[in-house]
Motif scaffolding. Structure first.
Motif, PDB file in Angstrom:
ATOM      1  N   ASP A  10       8.648  49.979  37.502  1.00 43.62           N
ATOM      2  CA  ASP A  10       7.342  50.534  37.165  1.00 43.62           C
ATOM      3  C   ASP A  10       6.652  51.020  38.438  1.00 43.62           C
ATOM      4  O   ASP A  10       6.363  50.226  39.347  1.00 43.62           O
ATOM      5  N   CYS A  11       6.402  52.326  38.521  1.00 46.38           N
ATOM      6  CA  CYS A  11       5.877  52.919  39.756  1.00 46.38           C
ATOM      7  C   CYS A  11       4.529  52.347  40.190  1.00 46.38           C
ATOM      8  O   CYS A  11       4.357  52.006  41.370  1.00 46.38           O
ATOM      9  N   PRO A  12       3.533  52.235  39.306  1.00 48.55           N
ATOM     10  CA  PRO A  12       2.246  51.678  39.753  1.00 48.55           C
ATOM     11  C   PRO A  12       2.360  50.248  40.269  1.00 48.55           C
ATOM     12  O   PRO A  12       1.727  49.886  41.260  1.00 48.55           O
ATOM     13  N   SER A  13       3.162  49.420  39.601  1.00 45.85           N
ATOM     14  CA  SER A  13       3.335  48.038  40.055  1.00 45.85           C
ATOM     15  C   SER A  13       4.034  48.000  41.406  1.00 45.85           C
ATOM     16  O   SER A  13       3.671  47.214  42.291  1.00 45.85           O
ATOM     17  N   LEU A  14       5.028  48.837  41.587  1.00 37.15           N
ATOM     18  CA  LEU A  14       5.718  48.908  42.871  1.00 37.15           C
ATOM     19  C   LEU A  14       4.777  49.387  43.978  1.00 37.15           C
ATOM     20  O   LEU A  14       4.840  48.907  45.110  1.00 37.15           O
ATOM     21  N   SER A  15       3.900  50.337  43.649  1.00 38.22           N
ATOM     22  CA  SER A  15       2.938  50.832  44.636  1.00 38.22           C
ATOM     23  C   SER A  15       2.016  49.719  45.107  1.00 38.22           C
ATOM     24  O   SER A  15       1.741  49.574  46.310  1.00 38.22           O
ATOM     25  N   GLU A  16       1.532  48.909  44.165  1.00 34.71           N
ATOM     26  CA  GLU A  16       0.638  47.813  44.538  1.00 34.71           C
ATOM     27  C   GLU A  16       1.379  46.726  45.312  1.00 34.71           C
ATOM     28  O   GLU A  16       0.815  46.101  46.212  1.00 34.71           O
TER      29      GLU A  16
END
Length: 489
Positions: A182-188
């Motif tokens: 999941d891109c947003p979770s990885l970003s955070e």
């Protein structure tokens, strides 16, 4: 990884250094929000940990106990959940506690955690424990993103960050999130790691990151994601590693062994292609971050030679100099010239590859005004120019070759002279060594001497009538440049 996700990414408030807002949030409201993030089966069980710094661990958790963050006095609040709260002097209703409202509660805490006083109140009331428990049972990617986002904002403050490091199992749980898709979770997750690597207790995070599967996963995400926000956060994490005096001796060797230089070269090629095609939106920041990682590696002993031996990476750095002279890529071009200067110090044979590249020379000279106020970049530029022009001067130059070089230098003579005049009191020039810039022979003087020699050679070789106009311009540039140098001596 896909570039777009179906849900919109929550944009948290800026870190505390950028957040200068006075708030009057009732502490009991923050405690109420924390309670709502507890997993359902842990909210009101006997013997569970309460949310008050002064609550007996054997008691049933009380609803609203908190510490007043202004004077340290304890204030007991009614156990009945409030239906109305006050914020900035305004009253507003508190939503009902339902499973569906987790996202709303979480996003409020996410924003509030950017404020130091609120963040410290949150960890006093066990938010870190709540987040760890909730992250372990999160049922949606959105909730995982929110929990990680709250952690990342908390980590911007010393006290919450230290609490997080001391919380058993938290570091391992955070690193597990790197294996999500999941891109947003990885970003955070990456944002949280960047902040923690810059702390005084970074070694615990570094030791956990040293695992080869984790580093492989980080490089895989960096090299394969199509999501620009995630790519930016991944490269920021690599930069934090390369910039950290503690992290780089531990983490850089395995990262280099796993192919970091090739990944950086591939990323550079991709970003340059997109910018060349006019796709400038959000790409200039990513390009500059990639170059900053390369620059950070180029001043570490032994790593500079490894980078310089990567012909593709070196050529791509030179291609950045040849990008259009526009504001969107100005910062990246400045970073690139410092990188090139560092690489040439450990790979002088590379000079031959760029000495015939007139667009590269044109790009360097175009950069002079941009580096006027950046002494490191300016010295790097003159160092690269000196290496190139000395090589050109020593070459067996034909008439066409001379004409092309004389023409470029003549057109930029005003910029060159302006730079010399503006910086005539700086003393000796600089050259690049294996550990960055070290004082050495005056690169500026060597550059100008080579320019004058090229002008002389052109003037002496031009005979045809069609070359007379150019010859006159070259002679004028020659006289101005020589006069300017004589005045500075």
């Amino acid at each position: 990884m896909e570039e777009n996700t179906e849900r919109g990414a929550h944009i948290p408030s800026p870190p505390p250094s950028e957040l200068d807002v006075s708030t009057t949030i009732d502490p009991s409201y923050i405690i109420y929000l924390i309670r709502q993030l507890l997993p359902q089966d842990k909210r009101l069980k006997n013997g569970s940990r309460g949310l008050s710094t002064h609550q007996n661990s054997n008691e049933e958790p009380q609803s609203y106990h908190s510490m007043n963050v202004d004077d340290g006095n304890k204030h007991e609040v009614e156990q009945n959940e409030p239906t109305e709260m006050q914020h900035d002097g305004l009253k507003y209703p508190v939503p009902a506690a339902t499973e569906d409202s987790w996202e709303e509660y979480g996003c409020i805490l996410w924003d509030l955690a950017a404020n130091q006083a609120h963040a410290e109140l949150m960890v006093q009331n066990l938010l870190v424990d709540v987040l760890l428990a909730s992250l372990s049972v999160a049922t949606s990617a959105r909730m995982t993103e929110i929990f990680l986002g709250i952690m990342a904002n908390l980590a911007c403050h010393d006290v919450p960050r230290n609490v997080m490091v001391s919380t058993e199992g938290l570091i391992e749980k955070v690193l597990e999130q790197l294996f999500l898709d999941d891109c947003p979770s990885l970003s955070e997750t990456c944002r949280l790691l960047v902040v923690c690597l810059q702390s005084s207790r970074a070694i615990k995070w570094i030791n956990a990151l040293e695992s080869e599967p984790i580093l492989q996963r980080l490089l895989w995400i960096t090299g394969n994601t199509l999501n620009s926000q995630l790519l930016e956060k991944c490269v920021e994490l690599l930069l934090a590693i390369a910039d950290s005096q503690i992290a780089k001796p531990i983490l850089l060797p395995p990262l280099l062994r796993l192919g970091l230089p090739d990944i950086l070269a591939d990323l550079l090629a991709c970003e340059i292609n997109k910018i060349s095609e006019g796709k400038l939106y959000d790409r200039d920041t990513i390009l500059d971050l990639i170059l900053q990682v390369c620059e950070a590696l180029s001043v570490v002993q032994n790593y500079s030679e490894m980078l310089c031996s990567n012909k593709k990476l070196f050529q791509l750095a030179c291609d950045v100099i040849k990008l259009p002279d526009i504001d969107e890529v100005a910062r990246s071009r400045v970073t690139a010239v410092v990188l090139i200067a560092n690489l040439l110090s450990d790979g002088p044979n590379r000079v031959a590859e760029i000495s015939h590249d007139l667009p590269f020379l044109q790009g360097l000279l175009d950069l002079l005004p941009s580096v006027s106020d950046d002494s490191q970049a300016r010295h790097a530029l003159w160092s690269v120019l000196a290496r190139i022009l000395v090589k050109v001067q020593d070459a067996d130059m034909g008439s066409l070759y001379l004409r092309q070089y004389a023409s470029v230098l003549m057109r930029k003579s005003d910029v060159i002279i302006e730079d010399i005049i503006d910086h005539n009191r700086e003393g000796e020039g600089w050259e690049c060594g294996s550990n960055g810039f070290t004082s050495g022979p005056n690169a500026k003087t060597k550059s100008v001497d080579s320019m004058l020699n090229i002008f002389d050679a052109w003037i002496n070789s031009s005979a045809s009538a069609r070359e007379q106009d150019l010859t006159k311009d070259v002679e004028r540039a020659h006289k101005l440049l020589r006069s300017c140098m004589e005045e500075q001596q």
